[in-house]
Scaffold this motif. Sequence first.
Motif, PDB file in Angstrom:
ATOM      1  N   UNK A  56     -26.159  65.262 -24.594  1.00  0.00           N
ATOM      2  CA  UNK A  56     -27.191  65.647 -25.558  1.00  0.00           C
ATOM      3  C   UNK A  56     -28.424  64.756 -25.467  1.00  0.00           C
ATOM      4  N   UNK A  57     -28.271  63.598 -24.863  1.00  0.00           N
ATOM      5  CA  UNK A  57     -29.382  62.651 -24.778  1.00  0.00           C
ATOM      6  C   UNK A  57     -29.511  62.111 -23.367  1.00  0.00           C
ATOM      7  N   UNK A  58     -30.714  62.149 -22.842  1.00  0.00           N
ATOM      8  CA  UNK A  58     -31.011  61.576 -21.531  1.00  0.00           C
ATOM      9  C   UNK A  58     -32.289  60.757 -21.628  1.00  0.00           C
ATOM     10  N   UNK A  59     -32.454  59.884 -20.673  1.00  0.00           N
ATOM     11  CA  UNK A  59     -33.683  59.093 -20.599  1.00  0.00           C
ATOM     12  C   UNK A  59     -33.992  58.864 -19.130  1.00  0.00           C
ATOM     13  N   UNK A  60     -35.278  58.843 -18.810  1.00  0.00           N
ATOM     14  CA  UNK A  60     -35.702  58.669 -17.426  1.00  0.00           C
ATOM     15  C   UNK A  60     -36.768  57.596 -17.311  1.00  0.00           C
ATOM     16  N   UNK A  61     -36.792  56.964 -16.165  1.00  0.00           N
ATOM     17  CA  UNK A  61     -37.911  56.083 -15.847  1.00  0.00           C
ATOM     18  C   UNK A  61     -39.162  56.939 -15.673  1.00  0.00           C
ATOM     19  N   UNK A  62     -40.294  56.403 -16.049  1.00  0.00           N
ATOM     20  CA  UNK A  62     -41.548  57.159 -15.935  1.00  0.00           C
ATOM     21  C   UNK A  62     -41.804  57.601 -14.495  1.00  0.00           C
ATOM     22  N   UNK A  63     -41.368  56.801 -13.549  1.00  0.00           N
ATOM     23  CA  UNK A  63     -41.643  57.088 -12.141  1.00  0.00           C
ATOM     24  C   UNK A  63     -40.892  58.306 -11.617  1.00  0.00           C
ATOM     25  N   UNK A  64     -39.835  58.732 -12.325  1.00  0.00           N
ATOM     26  CA  UNK A  64     -39.050  59.877 -11.845  1.00  0.00           C
ATOM     27  C   UNK A  64     -39.073  61.048 -12.808  1.00  0.00           C
ATOM     28  N   UNK A  65     -39.677  60.864 -13.957  1.00  0.00           N
ATOM     29  CA  UNK A  65     -39.685  61.906 -14.984  1.00  0.00           C
ATOM     30  C   UNK A  65     -40.335  63.176 -14.436  1.00  0.00           C
ATOM     31  N   UNK A  66     -39.658  64.307 -14.650  1.00  0.00           N
ATOM     32  CA  UNK A  66     -40.165  65.586 -14.158  1.00  0.00           C
ATOM     33  C   UNK A  66     -39.716  65.921 -12.753  1.00  0.00           C
ATOM     34  N   UNK A  67     -39.164  64.941 -12.046  1.00  0.00           N
ATOM     35  CA  UNK A  67     -38.696  65.181 -10.667  1.00  0.00           C
ATOM     36  C   UNK A  67     -37.173  65.047 -10.553  1.00  0.00           C
ATOM     37  N   UNK A  68     -36.599  64.127 -11.319  1.00  0.00           N
ATOM     38  CA  UNK A  68     -35.152  63.869 -11.260  1.00  0.00           C
ATOM     39  C   UNK A  68     -34.486  64.413 -12.512  1.00  0.00           C
ATOM     40  N   UNK A  69     -33.235  64.855 -12.354  1.00  0.00           N
ATOM     41  CA  UNK A  69     -32.444  65.327 -13.488  1.00  0.00           C
ATOM     42  C   UNK A  69     -31.046  64.742 -13.410  1.00  0.00           C
ATOM     43  N   UNK A  70     -30.631  64.101 -14.487  1.00  0.00           N
ATOM     44  CA  UNK A  70     -29.274  63.575 -14.575  1.00  0.00           C
ATOM     45  C   UNK A  70     -28.418  64.556 -15.347  1.00  0.00           C
ATOM     46  N   UNK A  71     -27.170  64.723 -14.916  1.00  0.00           N
ATOM     47  CA  UNK A  71     -26.230  65.601 -15.610  1.00  0.00           C
ATOM     48  C   UNK A  71     -24.825  65.067 -15.388  1.00  0.00           C
ATOM     49  N   UNK A  72     -23.871  65.603 -16.136  1.00  0.00           N
ATOM     50  CA  UNK A  72     -22.491  65.159 -15.969  1.00  0.00           C
ATOM     51  C   UNK A  72     -21.537  66.299 -16.234  1.00  0.00           C
ATOM     52  N   UNK A  73     -20.376  66.204 -15.596  1.00  0.00           N
ATOM     53  CA  UNK A  73     -19.272  67.137 -15.814  1.00  0.00           C
ATOM     54  C   UNK A  73     -18.069  66.281 -16.179  1.00  0.00           C
ATOM     55  N   UNK A  74     -17.784  66.165 -17.469  1.00  0.00           N
ATOM     56  CA  UNK A  74     -16.709  65.267 -17.910  1.00  0.00           C
ATOM     57  C   UNK A  74     -15.337  65.733 -17.437  1.00  0.00           C
ATOM     58  N   UNK A  75     -15.168  67.011 -17.265  1.00  0.00           N
ATOM     59  CA  UNK A  75     -13.884  67.527 -16.778  1.00  0.00           C
ATOM     60  C   UNK A  75     -13.610  67.049 -15.351  1.00  0.00           C
TER      61      UNK A  75
END
Length: 124
Positions: A56-75
């Motif tokens: 529900x919450x993510x944070x990015x460095x300014x240098x990668x914002x808009x280009x990188x996406x973090x996600x996870x699959x807990x299963x």
Amino acid sequence: QVQLVESGGGLVQAGGSLRLSCVASGRTSSRYIMGWFRQAPGKEREFVATINWSSSTTRYADSVKGRFTISRDNAKNTVYLQMNSLKPEDTAVYYCAADQSFLISDNKYRYDYWGQGTQVTVSS
């Protein structure tokens, strides 16, 4: 203890994309904050992105914002870093990290467990 293993790094041309994966094993029943950091030669390890347990919450460095996406699959005990529009300055070893606290953080000293890293090289 948690073991983290990254994969997906490689050589790509500027403007290209890569997806990094980090698989956790061991004590994976805990709800870890997960983060990605990177370290270029001669530089300190720097924050890239972080995500909480529920995604529900993510944070990015300014240098990668808009280009990188973090996600996870807990299963699957896996966290991903989708990297698009890569630039030569993104070249670094990328590390996955796990934090046992409840709040996301960009502070590398907060993270308890680290992977061995995967090399990303972006050619111009």
